[in-house]
Structures are given as structure tokens and as C-alpha cells.
Design a protein around this motif. Sequence first.
Motif, mmCIF file in Angstrom:
data_model
loop_
_atom_site.group_PDB
_atom_site.id
_atom_site.type_symbol
_atom_site.label_atom_id
_atom_site.label_comp_id
_atom_site.label_asym_id
_atom_site.label_seq_id
_atom_site.Cartn_x
_atom_site.Cartn_y
_atom_site.Cartn_z
ATOM 1 N N LEU A 1 29.661 9.647 31.298
ATOM 2 C CA LEU A 1 29.966 9.738 32.679
ATOM 3 C C LEU A 1 28.550 8.769 33.439
ATOM 4 C CD1 LEU A 1 30.553 13.171 33.174
ATOM 5 C CD2 LEU A 1 32.261 11.667 32.556
ATOM 6 N N LEU A 2 28.958 8.383 34.543
ATOM 7 C CA LEU A 2 27.747 8.393 35.638
ATOM 8 C C LEU A 2 27.596 9.463 36.616
ATOM 9 C CD1 LEU A 2 28.294 4.486 36.333
ATOM 10 C CD2 LEU A 2 26.771 5.611 34.893
ATOM 11 N N VAL A 3 26.391 10.360 36.523
ATOM 12 C CA VAL A 3 26.597 11.226 37.381
ATOM 13 C C VAL A 3 25.391 11.271 38.474
ATOM 14 C CG1 VAL A 3 26.205 13.878 37.546
ATOM 15 C CG2 VAL A 3 27.351 12.400 35.502
ATOM 16 N N GLY A 4 25.702 11.472 39.560
ATOM 17 C CA GLY A 4 24.663 11.754 40.593
ATOM 18 C C GLY A 4 24.868 13.283 41.167
ATOM 19 N N THR A 5 23.733 14.129 40.916
ATOM 20 C CA THR A 5 23.860 15.327 41.254
ATOM 21 C C THR A 5 22.490 16.043 41.277
ATOM 22 O OG1 THR A 5 24.736 17.720 40.521
ATOM 23 C CG2 THR A 5 23.826 16.282 38.940
ATOM 24 N N ASP A 6 22.384 17.454 41.843
ATOM 25 C CA ASP A 6 21.086 17.970 41.820
ATOM 26 C C ASP A 6 20.445 18.265 40.519
ATOM 27 O OD1 ASP A 6 18.970 19.457 42.452
ATOM 28 O OD2 ASP A 6 20.110 21.021 43.666
ATOM 29 N N THR A 7 19.466 17.616 39.921
ATOM 30 C CA THR A 7 18.784 17.670 38.789
ATOM 31 C C THR A 7 17.492 18.358 38.968
ATOM 32 O OG1 THR A 7 18.273 15.405 38.632
ATOM 33 C CG2 THR A 7 20.404 16.173 37.714
ATOM 34 N N GLY A 8 17.051 18.755 40.295
ATOM 35 C CA GLY A 8 15.809 19.286 40.689
ATOM 36 C C GLY A 8 15.038 18.391 41.447
ATOM 37 N N GLU A 9 13.642 18.434 41.375
ATOM 38 C CA GLU A 9 12.825 17.727 42.291
ATOM 39 C C GLU A 9 13.101 16.213 42.477
ATOM 40 O OE1 GLU A 9 9.997 17.344 45.286
ATOM 41 O OE2 GLU A 9 10.700 19.338 44.419
ATOM 42 N N GLY A 10 13.147 15.739 43.577
ATOM 43 C CA GLY A 10 13.402 14.341 43.735
ATOM 44 C C GLY A 10 14.872 13.622 43.320
ATOM 45 N N SER A 11 15.489 14.797 43.121
ATOM 46 C CA SER A 11 17.026 14.206 42.968
ATOM 47 C C SER A 11 18.064 13.903 43.840
ATOM 48 C CB SER A 11 17.670 15.176 41.879
ATOM 49 O OG SER A 11 17.832 16.330 42.176
ATOM 50 N N LEU A 12 17.572 14.633 45.062
ATOM 51 C CA LEU A 12 18.530 14.542 46.329
ATOM 52 C C LEU A 12 17.678 13.884 47.507
ATOM 53 C CD1 LEU A 12 19.626 18.355 46.211
ATOM 54 C CD2 LEU A 12 20.911 16.333 45.394
ATOM 55 N N THR A 13 18.437 13.340 48.333
ATOM 56 C CA THR A 13 18.140 12.653 49.585
ATOM 57 C C THR A 13 17.727 13.851 50.660
ATOM 58 O OG1 THR A 13 20.139 12.720 50.762
ATOM 59 C CG2 THR A 13 19.665 10.956 49.094
ATOM 60 N N ASP A 14 17.251 13.585 51.652
ATOM 61 C CA ASP A 14 17.036 14.523 52.799
ATOM 62 C C ASP A 14 18.306 15.036 53.240
ATOM 63 O OD1 ASP A 14 14.307 13.987 52.443
ATOM 64 O OD2 ASP A 14 14.071 12.460 54.111
ATOM 65 N N SER A 15 19.441 14.395 53.284
ATOM 66 C CA SER A 15 20.758 14.944 53.623
ATOM 67 C C SER A 15 21.306 15.852 52.811
ATOM 68 C CB SER A 15 21.767 13.689 53.932
ATOM 69 O OG SER A 15 21.100 12.925 54.558
ATOM 70 N N GLY A 16 20.640 15.999 51.638
ATOM 71 C CA GLY A 16 21.146 16.830 50.575
ATOM 72 C C GLY A 16 22.118 16.405 49.249
ATOM 73 N N TYR A 17 22.306 14.904 49.502
ATOM 74 C CA TYR A 17 23.235 14.187 48.472
ATOM 75 C C TYR A 17 22.510 13.513 47.318
ATOM 76 C CZ TYR A 17 26.709 15.094 52.196
ATOM 77 O OH TYR A 17 27.378 15.600 53.211
ATOM 78 N N PRO A 18 23.108 13.188 46.076
ATOM 79 C CA PRO A 18 22.354 12.623 45.297
ATOM 80 C C PRO A 18 21.545 11.348 45.595
ATOM 81 C CG PRO A 18 24.759 12.999 44.584
ATOM 82 C CD PRO A 18 24.506 13.274 45.923
ATOM 83 N N ALA A 19 20.570 11.080 45.047
ATOM 84 C CA ALA A 19 19.463 10.111 45.385
ATOM 85 C C ALA A 19 19.318 9.284 43.936
ATOM 86 C CB ALA A 19 18.034 10.517 45.970
ATOM 87 N N GLN A 20 19.911 9.523 43.311
ATOM 88 C CA GLN A 20 19.653 8.708 41.889
ATOM 89 C C GLN A 20 21.016 9.140 41.162
ATOM 90 O OE1 GLN A 20 19.405 10.881 38.800
ATOM 91 N NE2 GLN A 20 19.888 12.463 40.350
ATOM 92 N N VAL A 21 21.372 8.038 40.122
ATOM 93 C CA VAL A 21 22.552 8.295 39.191
ATOM 94 C C VAL A 21 22.107 8.395 37.658
ATOM 95 C CG1 VAL A 21 24.653 7.028 38.354
ATOM 96 C CG2 VAL A 21 23.986 6.883 40.778
ATOM 97 N N GLN A 22 22.437 9.150 36.948
ATOM 98 C CA GLN A 22 22.162 9.235 35.717
ATOM 99 C C GLN A 22 23.295 8.841 34.863
ATOM 100 O OE1 GLN A 22 20.585 13.251 34.913
ATOM 101 N NE2 GLN A 22 18.631 12.747 35.760
ATOM 102 N N ARG A 23 23.285 8.533 33.502
ATOM 103 C CA ARG A 23 24.221 8.112 32.487
ATOM 104 C C ARG A 23 24.183 9.247 31.561
ATOM 105 N NH1 ARG A 23 26.721 3.577 30.897
ATOM 106 N NH2 ARG A 23 25.384 2.314 32.227
ATOM 107 N N TRP A 24 25.243 10.219 31.463
ATOM 108 C CA TRP A 24 25.329 11.326 30.809
ATOM 109 C C TRP A 24 26.178 10.989 29.505
ATOM 110 C CZ3 TRP A 24 25.884 16.597 33.507
ATOM 111 C CH2 TRP A 24 24.802 16.655 34.328
#
Length: 651
Positions: A171-194
Amino acid sequence: MREIAPSLLDGILDPAALAWAAEWSDATEHAYAAPELRARIREALDTDDRIAYVSRRGEHLYNFWRDAAHPRGLWRRTTLNSYLGGSPEWDVLLDVDKLALDEDEDWVWKGATVRPLAYDRALVRLSRSGADAVAVREFDLATRNFIDVADGGFVIPEAKTDVSWVDLDTLLVGTDTGEGSLTDSGYPAQVQRWTRAGEREEVFRGERSDVAVGAGVDHTPGFERTIFSRALDFYNARVWVDGVELDLPTDCTPYLHREWLFVLPRTQFSGVGAGQLGVMKLADFLAGSREFRVLVDDATVENLSFTRNFLLVTTLKDVATHITRIELGAWEGRELLDGSSTAHVVATSPLDGDEAWISESSFTSPSTLLLADGQTVEPVRRAPAFFDAAGLETRQHWATSADGTRIPYFITGDFSRGPRPTLVHGYGGFEVSLTPSFSNVRGIGWLEKGHFFVQANLRGGGEFGPEWHSQVVKTNRHKVWEDHRAVLEDVAARGYAEPSQIGVRGGSNGGLLTAGALVQYPELFGAAVVQVPLTDMLRYHTLSAGASWMAEYGDPDDPVERAAIERWSPLHNVRSRSEVAYPPALVTTSTRDDRVHPAHARTFAQALDQAGQPVDYFENTAGGHAGAADNDQIARVESMVFNWLEVHLVH
């Protein structure tokens, strides 16, 4: 007088805030509950005769269905032949009511992504009480079971998540994975390959100041590719295709289909005007060419949909809908719907053929579901009407705003009588176009009583292209209220209603509109319904997803933009009744709204109350930003709203 420290109202689940909200909500519902009306609305929402809208995935047509026996809903599927036969044999995949009971969770269905081409697994999205945040769980379509983590399944905890299938095990996943993973708007700031084996690797990252970062995978055979995007704000984004950034202005929206690149610019770009549609081969664009073919230059492009071999373009001309099917490569078009009704493309499946499902309706005609396939367009289903629309008609008028701009609006009702109660609905933001549509709820609650309904096409919407929106953002936001005011004055001037007979209603950005109208020109109407609103505009960007809307409203931390916002922010312009008398207001929200923070509604209602202004308040404990999570909650809220309007505008 209901007083509570404003700081406590920020605590979504603060016990004191919940008790405050419950006491006031109970009083409002006790005063304005309408059991018979609620039952009629619920019957219309639950009827088995309504259209079961479908979307194709492989050999099956999928549908999500709620009724009286299944208020949370059934996810199910059938075949095309069975569906066209009139009495489909539905294969139930997931009973959300049973799931919620078994797991003791307040699950609300938020959709599912079936794995493309294989159609063997799905990523099911479930929300607690209807919030935007979802839990994502892998579902086996063969066994009808979720696959737990212990069995190698993909499970993503509750968050505002973006997820796409790469293959069965990735999968390609953008989600809350802890510090630094979200934008100031509360949405994903990064994409991970799971991977199914548990590996997690960051493959793309944006900035915290972005609205959101997203990823998608195009599975079209022969055109497989991965697409990453950074939404810089609500109207600007950067896009990468297989690691190569598209050399486009950030305010130009790209669409990829097979070998083609389509562009919808908000400002002129390489011969394609603002709001026009251009196309060229993606390979030629990447090689440096900028010679686009303009496909639409005489209407507002509302939506693009693709089948395997066709492009379906939905356009608006004076807020009338046209749908044109254009053959890819040949670029020859055929108009499927000519503007005599409002229509939208419900679903297509480009991986499976040229089938397209289209729904059309008007203010007085229930929806008809059309199947467009090849060169034919045939009606498949017709929705029932639960109120008598005989004698009702719709007219379109144009009001003149303060700066001379002509603002269209529709009015529906029986024009054989004189002034009567009139409900004016507006939105005016985020390029959202309001087009005519049928509503049994509105008909039962309002039109069948002989009242008028007005739908206003204010600037800020998308009815006339990007400039219709961009004229009223940030420091020009006040023009939306000038447009709204012009419509109210025009309705009265034409003799449809006295000001005291006019009610205004809006939700979300429309709630901001009606809250602003209440404090700016209360003399022009007799009642205001303010639903899931923004009202505290000096700190909206610090509440829930508010930071994502600064391209619309402006930045309260910028001195120039703050000065403009201060002039119209509803919460900060409430005046006491000794200065000016407001008409009664009904303010509603949802505790579980994690998009527009309930503090907006809470603090505004309290401010009105403390100022001595007449106000009722209702906070649903579930429902998310929609304000209601199922048909019963919809019926509960809508019946109360229409009864409240009846009391304050009629009696």
C-alpha cells in the motif's frame, strides 16, 4: 442565560461543555420536535423504492444501502443483468449494523476501495460517529471477513488517512504515524510504502505548511504509474508522475487518463484560458511541448469523468447543466444532456469499459438514473416523490450586487399566490456550485406547505468558473455578503416575501454566510438557521482543519488580512439587543465534527444569548461535519429545523 467559560467550549469532549450543550439541545428539541414530520421524512429516506446507486468494479455493481432495518447500512453487490432486471439479487458483503453491535463501536460507513483489476480485497473505511477520521481495515471479498493484523492484514488506526493499493501485498499510506507526520491542517504530510510483511518506508514528503500530501496508483494496463501530490493550499498543488514533477502552474489542475494529460487552469496557461479544458499527450508534455488542444472554451467545466474510450465533461451555462461525451483521440463530442435538467455523473469504471451512470433531476422532478454505454443513454431507475409537486415551478432571476455584478438565483414554488414564507439557501465558497436538485426532505418540510424555496448562486462558488470564486477570497470576502444581501432584497422587491417572511439557511461555509448575515443585515429577514458553521474567524486557523482554508478566508496572523476579517467575523460582530434586534437564530453542530470545530457554533450561540438576542442551540452527539450519521438522525434534525422555521416565519 446559559453561561460557561469560553475556553471550556473548545474542549470537544470536555464534560462541562457536553453538559452545557446537552441541556440547551434538550430544551431546543423539546420545544421544536415534530414527531409526525420526522416520521414522514424518515419514511422517505428509508423507502425501498429510492434509487440504489451503483458503481462497477469488475463483474459486479457495488452499492451501499441504508433502510429502516439497517440504519448503519449494508455494503452489497450484484450483476448488471440482475440490476437491469428491476429486482436485483443483492450479495451482502458487510452488515455495518451487525459489525457495530459485535464490536461495540459507533461505526459509520465511509466507503471502500476495491483492489483494481483483481477485485479480491477491499480497504474499508469506518468512522466513529461520522467524524472525518477513519479506521482502515482490509476486507476479503471472498470470505466476507476482515483480515486482522495477526493474520497479515492491513489495519490503519483512526486518523485522517490517504491510502492506495499498489499490489496485493503493498500500500501507499499517508496517515498519523506520530511526530512530524501531519501538516498544520491535520492531514498527512508524508507517504509511506507499507508491505504485508510489516515494512514501512517513507517514499514522499511535503511541508508542514502544506494542506495535505497524497499518493495514488494508476493501474490502467500499459499506463501504470504512481502519482504524488502536495496541496500547497486549497487551490494550488504540485504533482509528480513517476518521480517527475509536472511543469504546470500550481493553480492548474491536471488529470491523467491513459496516454493523455488534461489541464484545467485557474489562470491562463499555454493558450488554455481560466476555466477552460485543454489536452495533449503526456509524453509530448514531458518532452517539452505546450501545444494544448482546447476542448471546452464556452462554458464552465464542472466535472471530468472518464471511461475507457471517452471523456465525459459536465459544464454549466447560466447554472444549467450540460454533459458531453468526447471520444478520446478523435475529440468529437456528443451532448448527452442539454441543460433542461441538472445532472451529474454518478460513477464510471475506466478499467472495465465505457459504462457511465448519470443522475438527473430538478427542483420539482425526482432523480432519474441513466445508463450511458456506447452510443445509447437509457433510463434505468426513477426515484419516487413523497410530496405533491403539482403546481410547483422554478424561475431564475438575477439580482445586482453592490459592485454591479449580476447574481443569479432560483426560486421554486406555486406562483399563483402573493407573498409567503421563503427559505433562502446559500453557500458562496470553495468553488462549490449550487445547481437545481430534487429533495423529498425539502418538499415534505417546506414546499408542500405552499412556501417558496430560493437557491442563490453567490460568488465564491464555481458556477461561472475560477474568477467567480477568486473575486471574493481573502480581503474581498465581504462581497459574498453583498451578493447574499442583493438576493434577499431582490426577493422582497419582486413581491415574493416580506422581509419578516424570509428565512436564511446554510451549513459549514454556508453557516458562516448565515451567521454573518445575522450580524450584518438582520433587518432583511425573519429567521436564520446556522448549521455546522465557522464563526470565530480570528482563530479559525487554529481549530481542527481550519489552517487548510486560509487561501479562502485569509490569514488572521497577517495584519492586512486580519483587519478585513475583523470586519465580518460573525462572533466578533455580535451586538446587544439594546443596539439592534436580531431575528431568531437556530445554531446547530455535531460534537464529532472534526472538520469545523464545534466551538464555532458553541461560542456563537453563547455570544448571541449573552447579548440578549433570541437563539436556540442544538448539538448532535454524532454525525461528523454532516451533522447526522444515519437516516434517523437526518430526519430528527431536519424535522426540527423545518418546524423551527415554521414557528418563526409563519405563526
